[in-house]
Write an enzyme that holds these catalytic residues in place. Structure first.
Site, mmCIF file in Angstrom:
data_model
loop_
_atom_site.group_PDB
_atom_site.id
_atom_site.type_symbol
_atom_site.label_atom_id
_atom_site.label_comp_id
_atom_site.label_asym_id
_atom_site.label_seq_id
_atom_site.Cartn_x
_atom_site.Cartn_y
_atom_site.Cartn_z
ATOM 1 N N HIS A 288 1.417 41.985 -6.308
ATOM 2 C CA HIS A 288 1.354 43.076 -7.276
ATOM 3 C C HIS A 288 0.389 44.127 -6.727
ATOM 4 C CE1 HIS A 288 0.157 45.129 -11.000
ATOM 5 N NE2 HIS A 288 1.238 44.620 -11.565
ATOM 6 N N ASP B 80 -5.309 35.829 -7.969
ATOM 7 C CA ASP B 80 -4.793 36.684 -9.043
ATOM 8 C C ASP B 80 -3.999 35.769 -9.975
ATOM 9 O OD1 ASP B 80 -3.241 38.221 -10.672
ATOM 10 O OD2 ASP B 80 -2.541 39.589 -9.106
ATOM 11 N N GLN C 83 -0.434 36.071 -13.911
ATOM 12 C CA GLN C 83 0.811 35.444 -14.383
ATOM 13 C C GLN C 83 0.724 33.926 -14.386
ATOM 14 O OE1 GLN C 83 2.993 37.253 -15.756
ATOM 15 N NE2 GLN C 83 2.652 39.282 -14.910
ATOM 16 N N LYS D 15 -2.103 39.520 -21.184
ATOM 17 C CA LYS D 15 -0.992 38.643 -20.762
ATOM 18 C C LYS D 15 -1.227 37.215 -21.266
ATOM 19 C CE LYS D 15 -0.326 41.309 -16.495
ATOM 20 N NZ LYS D 15 0.775 42.203 -16.852
ATOM 21 N N CYS E 188 5.593 47.188 -10.221
ATOM 22 C CA CYS E 188 4.322 47.390 -9.511
ATOM 23 C C CYS E 188 4.179 46.419 -8.341
ATOM 24 C CB CYS E 188 3.123 47.263 -10.455
ATOM 25 S SG CYS E 188 3.120 48.493 -11.753
HETATM 26 C C1 LIG Z 1 0.457 39.281 -10.756
HETATM 27 C C2 LIG Z 1 -0.229 40.435 -11.441
HETATM 28 N N1 LIG Z 1 -1.419 40.828 -11.011
HETATM 29 C C3 LIG Z 1 -2.084 41.832 -11.580
HETATM 30 C C4 LIG Z 1 -1.548 42.532 -12.626
HETATM 31 C C5 LIG Z 1 -2.305 43.641 -13.252
HETATM 32 O O1 LIG Z 1 -2.672 43.296 -14.564
HETATM 33 P P1 LIG Z 1 -3.302 44.383 -15.514
HETATM 34 O O2 LIG Z 1 -2.254 45.430 -15.688
HETATM 35 O O3 LIG Z 1 -3.575 43.640 -16.762
HETATM 36 O O4 LIG Z 1 -4.501 44.895 -14.846
HETATM 37 C C6 LIG Z 1 -0.299 42.175 -13.116
HETATM 38 C C7 LIG Z 1 0.320 42.933 -14.215
HETATM 39 O O5 LIG Z 1 1.512 42.931 -14.413
HETATM 40 C C8 LIG Z 1 0.374 41.091 -12.509
HETATM 41 O O6 LIG Z 1 1.569 40.698 -12.948
#
Ligand SMILES: Cc1ncc(COP(=O)(O)O)c(C=O)c1O
Length: 468
Positions: free
Chosen positions: A136, A212, A215, A238, A385
């Site tokens: 991401h 990270d 998810q 999330k 993204c």
């Molecule tokens: C795997 C992953 N990392 C990071 C993010 C970023 O999260 P946030 O938008 O809450 O900062 C997301 C958001 O969709 C994500 O799916």
């Protein structure tokens, strides 16, 4: 609640799975949304990977606390003390939820993006950061700053290939501080990454790892101690706690050695004026160093509430139920030859309740718009993204879509430059996936009933034009 009762002790609701494995209670489960036809239907929220609905339990806990809301770390009054206690108790709850090690810190941030940017700011100059190009953008981009070198690793087609690629990259760059940033579960394919194996390789080469877990944490029990990662990041919204907070947790050494993320009150221990008129600052060590300004106590408390609710429901039960839904979804889509499910590691790879696909002959934005306008089903379309990953999965298309969105223009019938993502979790009833599968089948067989046009880069139903 009396003023002497801690909000944390307020009676909780809907924290456990019922005997029949029913979903956890979430807000919005009974919301009716208008269809393009003018009828109304119950909304099927199948976009948990973007933002999950709030758990009823989280909402109730926040509502119970709200009258007692006060300033944190800056007030002599009763409510300030209560709010400060609640904020720090929330930190301990998060530490338990993540199974942090002795000495680890849990810093409250705004989100995963914020957490990874915070970490990028404390990484020592000269560090080489490795990230798979499949990440991401929140994991891919924060490292592109002065003083750091980023090594992007090509998309692996299996977990073993990922581990081997990291091994080779670290062997080729054996010197100096190195950091791997890796996702636990892909926000595009839902596939699980071999975090423990990657961490073992990284540590053997003297590199550190940040996970990270945006998810992963909503779907799986996560133990920082067992995975042995150095840091972990996730977002409240999330994790069924949409109140604007996130977490970065892990080793304190780099965090304590760096300048504060934000300079200001709360991060500073003492600020003294010198005789020559200059100002000398001593910064806090520990989480406060990177939490300058008035902290988001409601956001932190909401995350802690979600951590408690998920733990009490039990990840074994939550995962078993979710995997049943994953299998049902995969089997249903497999019966529709026009549907191609996107996967990096192969059709049978382990995944959470996140799945992306394309439909032959359909522009994905058109398909997602029809699911919404004609069936009341909320999914996401776009590149999520994760542009390099989705382009790899789609076969290397390099047309430029808008950021996080649909290609311009997104007219019906165009080839797919993007994908459709369906995602779900602890609050999803079986019925939502059944309705989704029936809608996909019907759209593929009969086509959309309405015409669609592009508006501001999005595909929208044209309310004046039902197809003959
Ligand atoms: C795997 C992953 N990392 C990071 C993010 C970023 O999260 P946030 O938008 O809450 O900062 C997301 C958001 O969709 C994500 O799916």
């Amino acid at each position: 609640m009396s003023a002497h009762q801690s909000p944390a002790a307020a009676p909780s609701t809907a924290g456990t799975l019922s005997d029949d494995g029913a979903p956890l209670a979430v807000l919005g489960h009974d919301v009716q949304v208008p269809l393009v036809s003018g009828e109304k239907v119950g909304y099927a929220a199948l976009d948990y990977a973007a933002s999950a609905p709030a758990l009823q339990r989280v909402w109730d806990d926040v509502a119970a606390y709200a009258p007692y809301y006060g300033s944190v770390h800056r007030g002599a009054g009763y409510l300030s003390q209560l709010s400060t206690d609640l904020f720090e108790q929330s930190r301990r709850t998060v530490a338990d939820f993540l199974d942090l090690r002795e000495g680890d810190q849990a810093v409250f941030t705004r989100s995963t993006t914020d957490s990874l940017n915070l970490l990028a700011g404390v990484v020592p100059a000269g560090t080489r950061v490795f990230a798979f190009e499949t990440e991401h953008h929140a994991s891919l981009l924060p490292w592109r700053r002065h003083g750091l070198t980023v090594g992007y690793l090509r998309a692996p087609r299996s977990c073993a290939e990922a581990v081997a690629a990291l091994e080779a990259a670290l062997a080729a760059h054996p010197e100096g501080p190195r950091l791997l940033c890796v996702t636990g579960a892909s926000n595009v394919t839902g596939e699980l990454w071999p975090v423990a194996e990657l961490t073992e390789v990284a540590h053997r080469h003297g590199a550190r790892v940040v996970l990270d877990a945006a998810q992963l944490a909503p779907h799986h029990r996560v133990s920082v101690r067992e995975l042995d990662v150095d840091w972990i990041a996730f977002s409240g919204h999330k994790l069924y706690a949409p109140f604007g907070a996130g977490v970065l947790a892990g080793r304190g050494d780099w965090l304590d050695a760096a300048e504060p993320y934000l300079a200001g009150g709360g991060a500073s221990r003492t600020v003294a004026r010198e005789a020559d008129g200059s100002v000398v600052v001593e910064w806090h060590r520990g989480p406060a160093r990177h939490e300058a300004g008035s902290p988001n106590v409601i956001g932190a408390y909401a995350i802690a509430s979600a951590c408690r609710a998920l733990t009490e429901a039990g990840f074994d039960a939550l995962e078993a139920r979710e995997q049943r839904l994953v299998e049902r979804l995969k089997a249903g889509l497999a019966e529709i030859p026009e549907v191609r499910v996107l996967s990096l590691f192969g059709a049978d790879s382990a995944r959470v309740g996140v799945l992306s696909f394309v439909v032959r002959g359909w522009n994905s934005s058109h398909f997602a718009a029809a699911l919404s306008a004609e069936y009341g089903i909320g999914v996401r379309d776009g590149l999520f993204c994760a542009h390099p990953l989705v382009r790899t999965l789609l076969g290397g298309e390099d047309a430029a879509p808008s950021e996080c969105g649909a290609p311009e223009p997104s007219l019906p019938g165009e080839r797919s430059l993007n994908a459709i993502r369906v995602s779900f979790g602890a609050g999803t009833p079986d019925e939502h996936l059944d309705r989704f599968l029936a809608a996909v089948r019907e759209l593929v067989t009969d086509g959309a009933r309405w015409t669609y046009r592009s508006e501001g880069g999005r595909c929208v139903a044209d309310t004046r034009r039902e197809r003959a």
